[in-house]
Design an enzyme around this catalytic site. Structure first.
Site, short mmCIF file in Angstrom:
data_model
loop_
_atom_site.label_atom_id
_atom_site.label_comp_id
_atom_site.label_asym_id
_atom_site.label_seq_id
_atom_site.Cartn_x
_atom_site.Cartn_y
_atom_site.Cartn_z
N TYR A 61 0.77 -1.26 -0.04
CA TYR A 61 0.14 0.20 0.01
C TYR A 61 1.00 1.27 0.06
O TYR A 61 0.74 2.14 -0.89
CB TYR A 61 -0.93 0.02 1.21
CG TYR A 61 -1.51 1.31 1.59
CD1 TYR A 61 -2.78 1.83 0.92
CD2 TYR A 61 -1.00 1.98 2.62
CE1 TYR A 61 -3.16 2.87 1.14
CE2 TYR A 61 -1.54 3.26 3.07
CZ TYR A 61 -2.94 3.66 2.12
OH TYR A 61 -3.26 4.72 2.55
N LYS A 81 1.36 4.23 -2.65
CA LYS A 81 1.14 5.73 -2.28
C LYS A 81 2.31 6.60 -2.42
O LYS A 81 2.37 7.56 -2.57
CB LYS A 81 0.69 5.73 -0.66
CG LYS A 81 -0.60 5.03 -0.37
CD LYS A 81 -1.78 5.85 -1.08
CE LYS A 81 -2.39 6.99 -0.45
NZ LYS A 81 -3.62 7.44 -0.94
#
Ligand code: NAD
Length: 245
Positions: free
Chosen positions: A142, A146
């Site tokens: 994740y 990002k």
């Protein structure tokens, strides 16, 4: 009725989510006319035009961005899914699609919801500033995506083309409607799985009230002008005094 000025028309990508929904409500309070783009619909809000679709689909995005000068991008798969392919598709390729759609639709400003984890390398950070380098070894897929997402958005900032961007980096967000943070903590405690303390119990974690995160997004959007030092920059966001608009 007075028609909203064109610069008060905005779109919230991910507007059915926890943060997005609070953002939409505050934007409406402040006189914006709002369109929401999301893969799923939450309960309807009066005065909001809803567009259902996947942000990886440029043609689906375009109607939601029509005549819009300001876009907030706060959609992401949930971190807990830990699905690398999904994060890469939505956060990286999807963000490239959002940028292309913004260009095509003539959007002037894009505010990205990034994450404070983009600078977290596994060692303590206190009073961390925005000039900390991006994590070389991000803590999960994740966060890896990002980081790429934030770079794409900030590098797309181009005063000549009249396209301005900024990124807001919250850490944990809490508040009404939170689907993850507090419910997961409470559930873990109920199952008797919170009996271990790592360290001496004085560890600090940054949690920010959702309305303060919203406040940061709207301030950034309203300050984002060609002569502003915030163009193309990321900002950490955390709690301070209660917010009054
Ligand atoms: P959320 O899951 O409640 O909302 C995300 C929204 O994005 C959902 O409504 C979902 O349907 C939508 N979405 C996901 N994939 C999509 C796709 N392919 N196309 C269109 N819509 C899609 O999450 P949230 O907590 O509101 O998080 C919002 C943003 O804030 C995210 O970018 C997240 O990375 C960031 N963030 C959240 C926290 C936190 O503690 N909640 C902390 C730091 C950063």
């Amino acid at each position: 009725r007075i028609r909203p000025q064109s610069n008060k028309r905005c779109a919230v990508i991910g507007g059915s989510g926890f943060l997005g929904r609070h953002l939409v409500e505050k934007l409406l309070d402040r006189g914006y006319s709002v369109s929401v783009f999301d893969i799923r619909q939450s309960s309807e809000l009066p005065g909001v035009s809803f567009h259902q679709g996947d942000l990886c689909d440029q043609q689906a995005l375009l109607p939601a961005l029509k005549d819009v000068s300001l876009v907030f991008h706060c959609a992401s798969p949930a971190p807990a899914s830990d699905d690398r392919a999904l994060f890469e598709r939505v956060n990286i390729q999807g963000t490239q699609t959002v940028l292309r759609a913004c260009m095509e639709a003539g959007v002037q400003k894009l505010v990205l919801t990034s994450s404070a984890s983009v600078v977290f390398e596994g060692t303590d950070i206190k009073n961390g500033r925005e000039d900390l380098p991006y994590a070389k070894k991000p803590i999960d897929y994740y966060t890896q995506t990002k980081i790429v997402q934030e770079k794409l958005v900030l590098e797309a900032c181009d005063k000549q083309k009249g396209f301005l961007t900024v990124a807001i980096r919250p850490h944990g967000i809490f508040g009404p409607g939170d689907p993850q943070l507090v419910p997961i903590l409470v559930d873990t405690a109920r199952r008797g799985k919170m009996k271990v303390i790592i360290g001496d119990g004085s560890n600090l974690v940054d949690f920010t009230f959702v309305e303060n995160v919203v406040h940061g997004h709207i301030l950034a959007a309203e300050r984002l002008r060609p002569d502003s030092p915030i163009c193309g920059k990321p900002y950490h966001i955390t709690n301070d005094e209660p917010v009054r608009f």
